[in-house]
Design a protein around this motif. Structure first.
Motif, PDB file in Angstrom:
ATOM      1  N   MET A  58       0.824  -1.211   0.000  1.00  0.00           N
ATOM      2  CA  MET A  58       0.000   0.000   0.000  1.00  0.00           C
ATOM      3  C   MET A  58       0.858   1.260   0.000  1.00  0.00           C
ATOM      4  O   MET A  58       0.388   2.337   0.356  1.00  0.00           O
ATOM      5  CB  MET A  58      -0.927  -0.009   1.221  1.00  0.00           C
ATOM      6  N   ALA A  59       2.111   1.143  -0.416  1.00  0.00           N
ATOM      7  CA  ALA A  59       3.027   2.284  -0.400  1.00  0.00           C
ATOM      8  C   ALA A  59       2.812   3.192  -1.610  1.00  0.00           C
ATOM      9  O   ALA A  59       2.556   2.712  -2.715  1.00  0.00           O
ATOM     10  CB  ALA A  59       4.475   1.803  -0.383  1.00  0.00           C
ATOM     11  N   PRO A  60       2.912   4.510  -1.415  1.00  0.00           N
ATOM     12  CA  PRO A  60       2.836   5.448  -2.544  1.00  0.00           C
ATOM     13  C   PRO A  60       3.980   5.202  -3.525  1.00  0.00           C
ATOM     14  O   PRO A  60       5.046   4.726  -3.157  1.00  0.00           O
ATOM     15  CB  PRO A  60       2.970   6.823  -1.873  1.00  0.00           C
ATOM     16  N   GLN A  61       3.737   5.571  -4.783  1.00  0.00           N
ATOM     17  CA  GLN A  61       4.745   5.445  -5.830  1.00  0.00           C
ATOM     18  C   GLN A  61       5.049   6.817  -6.430  1.00  0.00           C
ATOM     19  O   GLN A  61       4.137   7.610  -6.611  1.00  0.00           O
ATOM     20  CB  GLN A  61       4.247   4.498  -6.932  1.00  0.00           C
ATOM     21  N   PRO A  62       6.293   7.154  -6.740  1.00  0.00           N
ATOM     22  CA  PRO A  62       7.473   6.285  -6.633  1.00  0.00           C
ATOM     23  C   PRO A  62       7.816   5.975  -5.180  1.00  0.00           C
ATOM     24  O   PRO A  62       7.608   6.806  -4.298  1.00  0.00           O
ATOM     25  CB  PRO A  62       8.573   7.095  -7.307  1.00  0.00           C
ATOM     26  N   LEU A  63       8.315   4.786  -4.945  1.00  0.00           N
ATOM     27  CA  LEU A  63       8.586   4.309  -3.593  1.00  0.00           C
ATOM     28  C   LEU A  63       9.708   5.102  -2.939  1.00  0.00           C
ATOM     29  O   LEU A  63      10.757   5.321  -3.541  1.00  0.00           O
ATOM     30  CB  LEU A  63       8.959   2.829  -3.634  1.00  0.00           C
ATOM     31  N   ASP A  64       9.461   5.544  -1.717  1.00  0.00           N
ATOM     32  CA  ASP A  64      10.480   6.247  -0.933  1.00  0.00           C
ATOM     33  C   ASP A  64      11.222   5.212  -0.093  1.00  0.00           C
ATOM     34  O   ASP A  64      10.740   4.790   0.952  1.00  0.00           O
ATOM     35  CB  ASP A  64       9.812   7.292  -0.035  1.00  0.00           C
ATOM     36  N   GLU A  65      12.403   4.804  -0.566  1.00  0.00           N
ATOM     37  CA  GLU A  65      13.159   3.753   0.123  1.00  0.00           C
ATOM     38  C   GLU A  65      13.627   4.184   1.512  1.00  0.00           C
ATOM     39  O   GLU A  65      14.022   3.357   2.327  1.00  0.00           O
ATOM     40  CB  GLU A  65      14.361   3.327  -0.724  1.00  0.00           C
ATOM     41  N   ALA A  66      13.585   5.500   1.798  1.00  0.00           N
ATOM     42  CA  ALA A  66      13.985   5.978   3.131  1.00  0.00           C
ATOM     43  C   ALA A  66      13.110   5.374   4.219  1.00  0.00           C
ATOM     44  O   ALA A  66      13.529   5.247   5.369  1.00  0.00           O
ATOM     45  CB  ALA A  66      13.904   7.502   3.188  1.00  0.00           C
ATOM     46  N   ARG A  67      11.899   4.981   3.865  1.00  0.00           N
ATOM     47  CA  ARG A  67      11.002   4.352   4.847  1.00  0.00           C
ATOM     48  C   ARG A  67      11.578   3.055   5.394  1.00  0.00           C
ATOM     49  O   ARG A  67      11.239   2.625   6.491  1.00  0.00           O
ATOM     50  CB  ARG A  67       9.649   4.050   4.208  1.00  0.00           C
ATOM     51  N   SER A  77       4.240  20.205  -0.930  1.00  0.00           N
ATOM     52  CA  SER A  77       5.378  20.722  -1.696  1.00  0.00           C
ATOM     53  C   SER A  77       5.058  20.900  -3.175  1.00  0.00           C
ATOM     54  O   SER A  77       5.828  21.477  -3.925  1.00  0.00           O
ATOM     55  CB  SER A  77       6.565  19.770  -1.570  1.00  0.00           C
ATOM     56  N   GLY A  78       3.886  20.382  -3.588  1.00  0.00           N
ATOM     57  CA  GLY A  78       3.512  20.437  -4.987  1.00  0.00           C
ATOM     58  C   GLY A  78       3.860  19.159  -5.748  1.00  0.00           C
ATOM     59  O   GLY A  78       3.435  18.967  -6.882  1.00  0.00           O
ATOM     60  N   PHE A  79       4.626  18.272  -5.110  1.00  0.00           N
ATOM     61  CA  PHE A  79       5.015  17.004  -5.730  1.00  0.00           C
ATOM     62  C   PHE A  79       3.803  16.083  -5.824  1.00  0.00           C
ATOM     63  O   PHE A  79       3.019  15.970  -4.876  1.00  0.00           O
ATOM     64  CB  PHE A  79       6.119  16.336  -4.910  1.00  0.00           C
ATOM     65  N   GLN A  80       3.630  15.419  -6.967  1.00  0.00           N
ATOM     66  CA  GLN A  80       2.517  14.505  -7.149  1.00  0.00           C
ATOM     67  C   GLN A  80       2.995  13.064  -7.138  1.00  0.00           C
ATOM     68  O   GLN A  80       4.097  12.764  -7.608  1.00  0.00           O
ATOM     69  CB  GLN A  80       1.792  14.803  -8.469  1.00  0.00           C
ATOM     70  N   LEU A  81       2.168  12.200  -6.598  1.00  0.00           N
ATOM     71  CA  LEU A  81       2.472  10.776  -6.602  1.00  0.00           C
ATOM     72  C   LEU A  81       1.173  10.000  -6.718  1.00  0.00           C
ATOM     73  O   LEU A  81       0.094  10.530  -6.498  1.00  0.00           O
ATOM     74  CB  LEU A  81       3.248  10.375  -5.344  1.00  0.00           C
ATOM     75  N   TRP A  87      -4.765   6.558   3.221  1.00  0.00           N
ATOM     76  CA  TRP A  87      -3.576   6.266   2.435  1.00  0.00           C
ATOM     77  C   TRP A  87      -2.316   6.552   3.256  1.00  0.00           C
ATOM     78  O   TRP A  87      -2.388   6.821   4.443  1.00  0.00           O
ATOM     79  CB  TRP A  87      -3.584   7.085   1.139  1.00  0.00           C
ATOM     80  N   GLY A  88      -1.165   6.468   2.598  1.00  0.00           N
ATOM     81  CA  GLY A  88       0.085   6.771   3.289  1.00  0.00           C
ATOM     82  C   GLY A  88       0.437   5.737   4.340  1.00  0.00           C
ATOM     83  O   GLY A  88       0.215   4.541   4.172  1.00  0.00           O
ATOM     84  N   ALA A  89       0.984   6.217   5.462  1.00  0.00           N
ATOM     85  CA  ALA A  89       1.466   5.316   6.510  1.00  0.00           C
ATOM     86  C   ALA A  89       0.349   4.441   7.074  1.00  0.00           C
ATOM     87  O   ALA A  89       0.563   3.256   7.350  1.00  0.00           O
ATOM     88  CB  ALA A  89       2.108   6.134   7.630  1.00  0.00           C
ATOM     89  N   THR A  90      -0.848   5.004   7.244  1.00  0.00           N
ATOM     90  CA  THR A  90      -1.956   4.220   7.800  1.00  0.00           C
ATOM     91  C   THR A  90      -2.320   3.077   6.863  1.00  0.00           C
ATOM     92  O   THR A  90      -2.559   1.946   7.303  1.00  0.00           O
ATOM     93  CB  THR A  90      -3.180   5.116   8.055  1.00  0.00           C
ATOM     94  N   ALA A  91      -2.358   3.355   5.559  1.00  0.00           N
ATOM     95  CA  ALA A  91      -2.650   2.304   4.594  1.00  0.00           C
ATOM     96  C   ALA A  91      -1.547   1.247   4.577  1.00  0.00           C
ATOM     97  O   ALA A  91      -1.822   0.051   4.424  1.00  0.00           O
ATOM     98  CB  ALA A  91      -2.819   2.901   3.198  1.00  0.00           C
TER      99      ALA A  91
END
Length: 209
Positions: A27-36, A176-180, A193-197
């Motif tokens: 359920m992670a947003p894309q593009p995947l943030d590997e920092a997680r 920030s204006g960034f779309q995913l 969505w996000g962390a809860t998802a």
């Protein structure tokens, strides 16, 4: 689904190997943030905990979510589990989850039996390392939301959370204006969505394993 059958199944699974990233990434947003998932990046993260509270209602099993009020911040208006940051008076993160649940939605922590915890999840925007706990109450709690932290409580049937038909996908625009693009759970007409998802993704993987 019956509460105690769900509790028994989850409790057994929580004592075995957890899916961790394999469940969260579903359920992670894309593009995947590997920092997680980079453990070396979370040494200075703030610690926090959330509570997945299972409770009996009309013979079924329900789970409460909270919708945050609109404010200037990273999680304004979002839907999440009750929870928050660790405080020095907390014995451990389980106590954090119980305390925050009582403070945010008014459920007496003595009424909650904690059966285990899931994998930690790092949230880069707020620099939080969150530990999700699962607890249950055999009685239907008296919910008293704190209006400063909760605009509404959303109650979902547990079976609906485990139903893949309620998983959808859409685009999100960040502050920030960034779309995913990200998958989300459609829960009572709310977008989760996000962390809860991602936490729900691991819960689903645990349930179905």
């Amino acid at each position: 689904m019956e509460l105690l059958k769900i509790v028994k199944h989850l409790e057994a699974k929580l004592h075995g190997p957890l899916p961790g990233k394999k469940g969260q990434i579903l359920m992670a947003p894309q593009p995947l943030d590997e920092a997680r998932f980079a453990n070396h990046d979370v040494k200075n993260a703030r610690r926090g905990a959330v509570m997945i509270l299972l409770y009996m209602s009309k013979g079924g099993c329900m789970v409460p979510f909270i919708k945050r009020p609109e404010y200037e911040g990273n999680h304004s208006g979002q839907v999440s589990f009750p929870g928050g940051k660790w405080e020095e008076e907390d014995i451990d993160l389980k106590e954090t989850a119980l305390r925050e649940t009582e403070e945010e939605i008014g459920v007496d922590k003595k009424q909650i039996t904690v059966i285990g915890k899931m994998s930690n999840l790092y949230i880069p925007p707020s620099n939080f390392l969150v530990t999700p706990y699962i607890g249950f109450s055999e009685k239907t709690p008296m919910f008293r939301p704190d209006p400063r932290e909760v605009s509404r409580i959303i109650h979902s049937d547990f079976s609906a959370l485990m139903d893949k038909k309620n998983i959808k996908e859409t685009s999100f625009e960040l502050a920030s204006g960034f779309q995913l693009r990200a998958p989300y759970f459609d829960i009572e007409k709310e977008v989760v969505w996000g962390a809860t998802a991602m936490i729900l993704g691991e819960l689903m993987a645990i349930w179905q394993s």
